[in-house]
Design an enzyme around this catalytic site. Structure first.
Site, PDB file in Angstrom:
ATOM      1  N   ASN A  18     -26.778 -34.899-114.857  1.00 15.75           N
ATOM      2  CA  ASN A  18     -26.317 -35.122-115.897  1.00 15.75           C
ATOM      3  C   ASN A  18     -26.391 -36.418-116.242  1.00 15.75           C
ATOM      4  O   ASN A  18     -25.927 -37.408-115.654  1.00 15.75           O
ATOM      5  CB  ASN A  18     -24.685 -35.014-115.910  1.00 15.75           C
ATOM      6  N   ARG A 262     -20.502 -73.926 -55.900  1.00 20.87           N
ATOM      7  CA  ARG A 262     -21.396 -75.301 -55.002  1.00 20.87           C
ATOM      8  C   ARG A 262     -22.634 -74.954 -55.096  1.00 20.87           C
ATOM      9  O   ARG A 262     -23.162 -73.939 -55.427  1.00 20.87           O
ATOM     10  CB  ARG A 262     -20.900 -74.942 -53.453  1.00 20.87           C
ATOM     11  N   ASN A 437     -15.409 -71.971 -75.432  1.00 22.79           N
ATOM     12  CA  ASN A 437     -15.610 -70.430 -75.578  1.00 22.79           C
ATOM     13  C   ASN A 437     -16.961 -70.202 -75.973  1.00 22.79           C
ATOM     14  O   ASN A 437     -17.894 -70.980 -75.894  1.00 22.79           O
ATOM     15  CB  ASN A 437     -14.748 -69.957 -76.686  1.00 22.79           C
ATOM     16  N   CYS A 439     -18.417 -69.823 -79.042  1.00 17.26           N
ATOM     17  CA  CYS A 439     -18.920 -70.567 -80.072  1.00 17.26           C
ATOM     18  C   CYS A 439     -18.547 -71.905 -80.033  1.00 17.26           C
ATOM     19  O   CYS A 439     -18.619 -72.769 -81.253  1.00 17.26           O
ATOM     20  CB  CYS A 439     -18.586 -69.805 -81.294  1.00 17.26           C
ATOM     21  N   GLU A 441     -15.647 -73.644 -80.284  1.00 16.26           N
ATOM     22  CA  GLU A 441     -14.532 -74.187 -81.052  1.00 16.26           C
ATOM     23  C   GLU A 441     -13.218 -74.182 -80.329  1.00 16.26           C
ATOM     24  O   GLU A 441     -12.234 -74.642 -81.034  1.00 16.26           O
ATOM     25  CB  GLU A 441     -14.407 -73.606 -82.636  1.00 16.26           C
TER      26      GLU A 441
END
Length: 756
Positions: A18, A262, A437, A439, A441
């Protein structure tokens, strides 16, 4: 086009194609859009139809045809393709275009165990009907194509094996709001649900992947960033590996602090054994990080931290490069190298740095974070002690090795541990920040675990979200948005589950939040200022002052209502110290913008009522959520006016916001002549941001003689970042001559974890 083509419907029956219906759908999707051609889309899709094609394949072919036409000259195809994709998505989810009533939808999905039973327990049918009235399903039509594909791929509740999708976007936004505010008093909670739904579904507040995908489902695990510290003992090393596995399986990104281990050749048990050094243990952590693949897509990701004065530093700095053999490389983690003022001073003076094993120099490792004067005193004392094992290297040589490795891998990061502790919301005497962390920030206190159920250890978690600067017309709008952002994330802390006790204890006692920004490049373009020439300095100062002020005010108001966080006394805020007191004064040469808010009465209120949250801000990368909001990534300049991102959902094209009006205002990444302007802006942000900022350095070798970036430029940028108070540096991007618009979406941030 052959009109007698037979197509296969969703129920398996066949009928004639259609074409009128197809024409009507494309025309509907093109309504109100500029410079798009319905016949172009029809032409491109018709040639791909074949006998017996399924109607769902017809739909996907049309969507793809529209998406392929997205370009700088006709950016509105990204909305035409998106509308067609939304139509298709709703048909898949509901069998028809109109979404069901909210209550019926929730009841059905709780019964299927896709949604959390708590949704039905916490709210009455009448409340669900009221909330149904909050939803505006037409907001689906504001998504760009890249956003719809991201929603489908990452966020909407679905069966990832069969590909069935169960919801559309507005239900996602409303149900996240309803879940987060479910424990609020009945009289006020629907008001918060409505306002938070409006803020998130109109893209004013941007949420991280774990929240978008997870809140409303039975799995209550949304920690974005996880920081785990390791001690110098086998028990602690094992506990660290075990905690890594637990969190990687939950889609979190990991920061590991392994700096206390160490060095090679140290004595064990008074000399009966000879220590194997750091590398075998780093390998052990790498194996733990890669042990769980998230949804079969890839392993986890981690950044591991150590001080530059570690005895093994020269061997650790090269762990990521492509030379060397398996035995002396650990390539599948990223590394954060920790520096402080004394190290930079030795570099500037052209003198030497002495490397030690932390186990041989009592108190030095602790002082590195907690007390800079004491560190210098001990360091010099140990340098002069002939009985202590050490190695002396020229400062310029080890710094050059660091910058050479950062340049060649792009993923050796920098943490200035003195700035992390002197301009910090935590009192370094009781809660020093010793790592960041994945990334870079986050800057939160940690304590090593001695065993996996150690309640005295502290794993730091941070929960993220961001303000979309492009949607803010007036900085005072931030007051309400800050209140919503703080309340929603604070409620999330009580709503989620914690797999490790050491994380639960500290998360609930510190209640640290990291609220950042997206769409900064558009914000600058809209205001007619640039990264490179100082014109954005004053605006940036005003904007980040407003953000930190309103967030602190929101957290103080929440403390009035629900009590200050348990460890509030470990913050500098408790002593009446604010970020405006401890920032790096060199910044005053970059902007003379005065303070516009009443910090003194805020200071008094904080001392009287406390804060609900120890930290409030962190500026994270934001690839995925920027696509959902059709925004530019975090604080970064765009690489091109059209970005092409490769993700597992195919190639996604996205055009920068308001391209037609602002094309000349955007400053593209590789048109910026040096890192100075950007680093100055990050310094101005860091004046107010209480955690850290994922800031990148970028180099185009073609700008330099012989096509090589000189070492002195790399070192100058490192010193500029330090001078203006930057706590961390994230990626180093080098232009490689490939097409700039192409970016890979999965660049190592596990599950979009520490990004948003």
């Amino acid at each position: 086009m052959n009109k007698s083509l037979m197509v296969t419907k969703r129920d398996g029956t066949q009928e004639q194609i259609n074409l009128d219906k197809i024409h009507r759908v494309i025309t509907w999707a093109a309504e109100g859009l500029d410079n798009v051609s319905v016949s172009q889309v029809e032409l491109r899709s018709h040639i791909q139809f074949y006998e017996g094609i399924r109607t769902s394949d017809i739909h996907e072919t049309i969507i793809k045809a529209a998406a392929d036409l997205i370009s700088k000259d006709s950016p509105d195809y990204q909305y035409l393709a998106a509308r067609l994709a939304i139509f298709h998505l709703r048909k898949k989810a509901y069998g028809h275009f109109d979404p069901p009533r909210l209550y019926d939808h929730v009841k059905k999905l709780v019964r299927m165990e896709k949604y959390d039973q708590a949704l039905l327990d916490d709210y009455t049918r009448e409340e669900w009907d009221t909330m149904d009235g909050f939803i505006d399903h037409w907001r689906d039509m504001t998504f760009s194509y890249a956003a719809v594909k991201q929603l489908e791929g990452k966020y909407l509740v679905q069966n990832r094996v069969t590909g069935e999708i169960y919801e559309s976007a507005q239900f996602l936004y409303l149900l996240v709001s309803a879940s987060l505010f479910s424990k609020y008093p009945k009289e006020t909670r629907l008001d918060y649900v409505k306002r938070f739904y409006d803020a998130t579904s109109t893209f004013k507040i941007s949420l991280p992947t774990p929240i978008m995908a997870g809140v409303r489902t039975p799995t209550r695990q949304f920690s974005s960033c996880v920081l785990i510290e390791c001690d110098d003992s086998l028990d602690s090393i094992n506990a660290t590996a075990s905690a890594i596995v637990k969190y990687v399986s939950q889609r979190a990104g990991i920061g590991i602090n392994a700096g206390a281990i160490r060095a090679l050749g140290s004595e064990i048990r008074g000399g009966e054994a000879f220590h194997t050094g750091c590398i075998p243990f780093y390998k052990y952590f790498q194996t733990a990080v890669k042990s769980c693949s998230q949804g079969g897509v890839r392993g986890g990701a981690a950044t591991l931290y150590y001080p530059i004065w570690h005895l093994e530093a020269e061997n650790l700095l090269v762990l990521k490069n492509n030379r060397g053999v398996e035995d002396n490389r650990v390539r599948h983690m990223d590394y954060g190298v920790q520096l402080n003022k004394l190290m930079y001073q030795r570099l500037i003076k052209g003198s030497e740095i002495t490397l030690f094993s932390p186990s041989d120099v009592p108190g030095l490792y602790e002082a590195f974070f907690a007390d800079q004067d004491k560190f210098e005193e001990l360091y010099v004392k140990y340098e002069q002690d002939p009985t202590i094992r050490k190695r002396t290297v020229k400062a310029v040589e080890i710094f050059s090795l660091l910058m050479q490795e950062r340049a060649s891998t792009g993923r050796i990061y920098i943490q200035n541990v003195d700035h992390c502790n002197t301009h910090s919301p935590f009192d370094p005497q009781v809660a020093p920040v010793r790592q960041s962390n994945l990334c870079l920030e986050i800057a939160l206190p940690t304590k090593p675990l001695q065993h996996i159920n150690d309640e005295n250890g502290e794993i730091a978690l941070c929960t993220l979200s961001a303000f979309n600067l492009g949607k803010i017309e007036n900085l005072d709008e931030l007051e309400e948005l800050a209140d919503l952002a703080v309340r929603s994330l604070d409620a999330l802390l009580d709503y989620q589950d914690y797999p490790v006790v050491a994380a639960k204890r500290s998360s609930l006692a510190r209640r640290s939040l990291g609220i950042g920004v997206i769409n900064y490049a558009y914000y600058l373009a809209k205001n007619g200022v640039r990264y490179s020439d100082g014109s954005a300095n004053d605006l940036t100062h005003r904007t980040f002052e407003a953000i930190q002020y309103y967030l602190l005010k929101a957290s103080m108001n929440l403390a009035k209502e629900q009590g200050a966080c348990e460890y509030f006394n470990e913050t500098t805020y408790a002593k009446g110290i604010l970020p405006i007191d401890t920032y790096k004064k060199d910044l005053d040469s970059l902007t003379q913008e005065p303070l516009h808010y009443d910090w003194e009465s805020l200071r008094k209120d904080i001392q009287e009522f406390g804060l609900r949250n120890s930290t409030l801000t962190a500026l994270m990368p934001s690839e995925t959520s920027s696509q959902i909001s059709n925004a530019t990534n975090g604080i970064e300049p765009p690489r091109g006016h059209v970005s092409i991102k490769a993700s597992k959902d195919g190639i996604l094209k996205q055009v920068v916001p308001e391209y037609e009006n602002l094309m000349d205002n955007y400053e593209l990444l590789w048109d910026i002549p040096s890192n100075d302007g950007y680093l100055h802006l990050v310094g101005i942000m860091q004046k107010f941001v209480d955690q850290a900022i994922s800031a990148n350095t970028n180099y185009d070798p073609k700008r330099f003689e012989d096509g090589k970036v000189p070492m002195k430029v790399l070192l100058k940028d490192l010193l500029t970042a330090y001078k203006y108070g930057l706590k961390t540096l994230y990626y180093q991007n080098t232009r490689d001559g490939a097409e700039d618009v192409q970016e890979d979406l999965d660049d190592g941030c596990a599950g979009g974890a520490c990004k948003i």
